[in-house]
Each structure stands twice: as C-alpha cells, then as structure tokens.
Design a protein around this motif. Structure first.
Motif, PDB file in Angstrom:
ATOM      1  N   VAL A   1       4.861   9.073   6.443  1.00  0.00           N
ATOM      2  CA  VAL A   1       5.270   7.981   7.329  1.00  0.00           C
ATOM      3  C   VAL A   1       6.345   7.099   6.707  1.00  0.00           C
ATOM      4  O   VAL A   1       7.340   6.771   7.351  1.00  0.00           O
ATOM      5  N   ASN A   2       6.149   6.749   5.440  1.00  0.00           N
ATOM      6  CA  ASN A   2       7.018   5.742   4.819  1.00  0.00           C
ATOM      7  C   ASN A   2       7.824   6.275   3.640  1.00  0.00           C
ATOM      8  O   ASN A   2       8.201   5.522   2.743  1.00  0.00           O
ATOM      9  N   ARG A   3       8.117   7.577   3.638  1.00  0.00           N
ATOM     10  CA  ARG A   3       8.902   8.148   2.533  1.00  0.00           C
ATOM     11  C   ARG A   3      10.246   7.420   2.428  1.00  0.00           C
ATOM     12  O   ARG A   3      10.936   7.220   3.433  1.00  0.00           O
ATOM     13  N   GLY A   4      10.613   7.055   1.233  1.00  0.00           N
ATOM     14  CA  GLY A   4      11.867   6.348   1.026  1.00  0.00           C
ATOM     15  C   GLY A   4      11.728   4.840   1.062  1.00  0.00           C
ATOM     16  O   GLY A   4      12.684   4.119   0.777  1.00  0.00           O
ATOM     17  N   MET A   5      10.551   4.343   1.391  1.00  0.00           N
ATOM     18  CA  MET A   5      10.333   2.887   1.404  1.00  0.00           C
ATOM     19  C   MET A   5      10.584   2.311   0.012  1.00  0.00           C
ATOM     20  O   MET A   5      10.190   2.900  -0.999  1.00  0.00           O
ATOM     21  N   ASP A   6      11.259   1.170  -0.045  1.00  0.00           N
ATOM     22  CA  ASP A   6      11.481   0.527  -1.338  1.00  0.00           C
ATOM     23  C   ASP A   6      10.368  -0.464  -1.638  1.00  0.00           C
ATOM     24  O   ASP A   6       9.462  -0.690  -0.816  1.00  0.00           O
ATOM     25  N   LEU A   7      10.438  -1.082  -2.798  1.00  0.00           N
ATOM     26  CA  LEU A   7       9.374  -1.983  -3.230  1.00  0.00           C
ATOM     27  C   LEU A   7       9.267  -3.200  -2.324  1.00  0.00           C
ATOM     28  O   LEU A   7       8.156  -3.658  -2.021  1.00  0.00           O
ATOM     29  N   ASP A   8      10.391  -3.733  -1.878  1.00  0.00           N
ATOM     30  CA  ASP A   8      10.349  -4.896  -0.981  1.00  0.00           C
ATOM     31  C   ASP A   8       9.661  -4.555   0.337  1.00  0.00           C
ATOM     32  O   ASP A   8       8.903  -5.365   0.887  1.00  0.00           O
ATOM     33  N   GLY A   9       9.919  -3.350   0.862  1.00  0.00           N
ATOM     34  CA  GLY A   9       9.252  -2.914   2.091  1.00  0.00           C
ATOM     35  C   GLY A   9       7.759  -2.775   1.888  1.00  0.00           C
ATOM     36  O   GLY A   9       6.959  -3.131   2.771  1.00  0.00           O
ATOM     37  N   PHE A  10       7.360  -2.275   0.722  1.00  0.00           N
ATOM     38  CA  PHE A  10       5.939  -2.136   0.422  1.00  0.00           C
ATOM     39  C   PHE A  10       5.263  -3.505   0.320  1.00  0.00           C
ATOM     40  O   PHE A  10       4.152  -3.696   0.808  1.00  0.00           O
ATOM     41  N   LYS A  11       5.951  -4.457  -0.312  1.00  0.00           N
ATOM     42  CA  LYS A  11       5.381  -5.800  -0.428  1.00  0.00           C
ATOM     43  C   LYS A  11       5.086  -6.394   0.945  1.00  0.00           C
ATOM     44  O   LYS A  11       4.073  -7.079   1.138  1.00  0.00           O
ATOM     45  N   SER A  12       5.948  -6.108   1.906  1.00  0.00           N
ATOM     46  CA  SER A  12       5.785  -6.655   3.249  1.00  0.00           C
ATOM     47  C   SER A  12       4.503  -6.156   3.905  1.00  0.00           C
ATOM     48  O   SER A  12       3.718  -6.948   4.440  1.00  0.00           O
ATOM     49  N   ILE A  13       4.272  -4.837   3.856  1.00  0.00           N
ATOM     50  CA  ILE A  13       3.069  -4.314   4.503  1.00  0.00           C
ATOM     51  C   ILE A  13       1.819  -4.638   3.682  1.00  0.00           C
ATOM     52  O   ILE A  13       0.735  -4.852   4.232  1.00  0.00           O
ATOM     53  N   PHE A  14       1.975  -4.691   2.362  1.00  0.00           N
ATOM     54  CA  PHE A  14       0.837  -4.989   1.494  1.00  0.00           C
ATOM     55  C   PHE A  14       0.277  -6.375   1.793  1.00  0.00           C
ATOM     56  O   PHE A  14      -0.949  -6.561   1.819  1.00  0.00           O
TER      57      PHE A  14
END
Length: 344
Positions: free
Chosen positions: A78-91
């Motif tokens: 689903v989220n291949r290529g997501m960067d760290l900032d994108g992960f922080k948002s969903i986390f």
C-alpha cells in the motif's frame, strides 16, 4: 447514613464524572474513525500497554520504528516508497488513538476509587462501574486483536473484528450514559406506553451502527457514490450473488451498502412514528425536549450520510457521519430513559 439531599448531591457528582468519561469516549470513537479513514491503523505494529505511551523521540528512534513498519505487508502493498515524514503522519493518528484509550482508563478508574472510598457511590452502583471498567480493558485487547488481522498478507483489518471493536466501544458508551441518566433522573413508578418501542429503537440504531462498521471494514461506502439510486437503479444488480448468499451481507460491497441504506430508510420511518406516537400519549417537558433532540439528531445524520456518499467519502465528512450515529444513539437513549423511568 446519608440523608436524601446529600445522596442526591453525590449522585450528581458521580453522574457528572460518568458524562465526562462518556464525552471522552465519544471523542475516542470519532478519532478511531479518522484513524481508519486515513489508513493509519496499522502504522503501530507493536502493542505495548505500558511503555506504548511514549512516542519515538529523535530521528534515530523514528527511523527504527519506521523500519519495523517496513517489515509488514501494508508498507510493501500500500505505502511502498513512503518517506519518514509520511510515516510520522499516519503514526500519530494511531498513537493518539491508543494514548486516548489509556487516558480514558485513568480518567475512569481513579475517580471511581475516590468516590467508592469516600462513600459517595449509591448502593448497588459499584457492580455497574466495575462492569464498565472490565469492558474498557476488554476493548483494549479487542483493539489489538483487530490490528493483528491486518499485519498479515492482506494489509486490511478484518471487517468482523473492526465491527466488534466499534460495537463494544459504542456499547460501553451507551451503558455509561444510561447509568448516568439513572443517577440524574431517578424517575417515578410506572412506564410510558411507548417505553417498549423506545427500547426496540435503541437496539435497531445500535445494529445500524454495526452495519456501518461493516461498510467501513469492506470499504463498501466507495462502491456507489449516487443517491437515491445505486448507480442507475434503486436495487443494484448482483445483490446476494455470493455463495452462500447469506455471506454477502458481510462481505459483498454492493450488498453491504444496499443493506445499510435500507436500514437507514427503515429507521427514518420508525423514528418519526415513535416521536408521533409518544407525543400523542403525553409527555412532560423533558420528554418533549428528548423528542425534539431525537428528530434533530436523525435529520443531521441523514444529511451527513447522503453527503458522505455523494462526495465519495471524504475523511472529515465520513468521520462526522460516524459521530452523528453515536449522537443519534445518545438522543434515543435519552428519550428511552425518560419513557422507561417516567420522570417528568
């Protein structure tokens, strides 16, 4: 031995605390909807009941947490290529959801012990409070059980577990409201002629909320963004086309959305009928207020539901629709409590 005036004052204190807890649970249910709608629910791949209250601190800790997430199918599918900032948002959505759950536990348990030790809890009320506390603990376990269903090859949580998680949260909220109403409005002997109808209505609206959980879990809300028709017809092709047919009620997106719509139409009629009949049988001032609030909540929910469909399930509107369902249940409980207790 407390006199009646002292007991009434303590009852109001306990009821105020329960209403505060219910309000926070309402926020928890709404935040849970936002977490699901933003695809954030699988971002925390570990369950740490105690240490989980501390978020990652510093870039190294964040990267370590992100690396753990990358080991699971949602990142790859689903989220291949997501960067760290994108992960922080969903986390952060999932993190706040879990922390709020812990806050609710403390907000409930500490005052409960205080009121019990001080002798301010009415006789016969403590077992109900312990039941609420136990259900809250069970809800935490059920939440993790739901998340685990998405940490597998198919990165989506089970619609059955999601619906159970939502259903238990709403049940805790509803029971808490009822206990608070018991303390605030002791009532009189006897019941209103429509008391039985009100209880049926509470049950049906609860089932409607569970139906909404299935819609969310199967993403059936995205299937048809038209109203009143589903596509080009009121009754779409392919209803109950699965084998066995009954399974379509839970897994086929066309059938799930159709059933949710039909349930809504039924409740729209029944709520208006209920208000009309109750009014005809006579109501006090609080009863009339309850009926007005019930109709207002119903019409608000109708507008939110249709808007969610037509605008193709935007996050803010879909979350408002879920919150509207809980508001409708709250108004129905308020009406039902009045009729069952016959308080003026």
């Amino acid at each position: 031995m407390l006199n009646q005036q002292q007991q009434s004052r303590y009852d109001r204190q306990v009821a105020g605390w329960l209403l505060l807890c219910a309000a926070v649970i309402f926020g928890m249910i709404t935040l849970g909807g936002v977490t699901r709608l933003t695809g954030s629910g699988l971002s925390m791949v570990e369950w740490k009941p105690l240490m989980g209250v501390i978020p990652p601190i510093g870039e190294e800790a964040w990267q370590e947490t992100f690396d753990k997430y990358k080991q699971y199918p949602e990142y790859h599918k689903v989220n291949r290529g997501m960067d760290l900032d994108g992960f922080k948002s969903i986390f952060m959505y999932e993190y706040l959801h879990r922390v709020l759950g812990r806050v609710i536990g403390v907000l409930f348990f500490v005052p409960m012990v205080f009121f019990a030790v001080k002798g301010r809890v009415r006789a016969g009320m403590m077992p109900k409070l312990w039941i609420l506390f136990a259900l809250g603990g069970l809800q935490g376990l059920l939440g993790w059980y739901m998340v685990k269903s998405g940490l597998v090859d198919n990165p989506r949580v089970s619609q059955y577990r999601l619906t159970a998680h939502l259903g238990l949260a709403v049940a805790i909220y509803a029971y808490m409201l009822w206990v608070a109403f018991d303390l605030l409005f002791p009532g009189k002997p006897g019941k209103h002629p429509r008391a039985g109808f009100s209880r049926v209505l509470v049950g049906l609206i609860y089932l409607m909320i569970l139906s909404g959980g299935l819609v969310a879990g199967t993403r059936a809300g995205f299937a048809y963004s038209t109203w009143p028709l589903m596509g080009t017809s009121f009754i779409p092709a392919g209803l109950y086309a699965m084998e066995p047919a009954w399974l379509a009620m839970f897994e086929d997106i066309t059938t799930v959305q159709f059933n949710h719509r039909m349930f809504a139409y039924l409740l729209f009629v029944l709520v208006h009928l209920f208000v009309w009949l109750s009014w005809r049988n006579g109501l006090g001032s609080r009863g009339k207020l309850a009926m007005v609030l019930l109709l207002a909540a119903l019409w608000l929910q109708v507008v939110l539901g249709i808007g969610t469909l037509l605008l193709h399930v935007p996050v803010w509107l879909a979350a408002a629709h879920q919150a509207g369902a809980v508001l409708l249940l709250s108004a129905t409980l308020f009406s039902s409590h009045y009729l069952v207790k016959q308080a003026s």
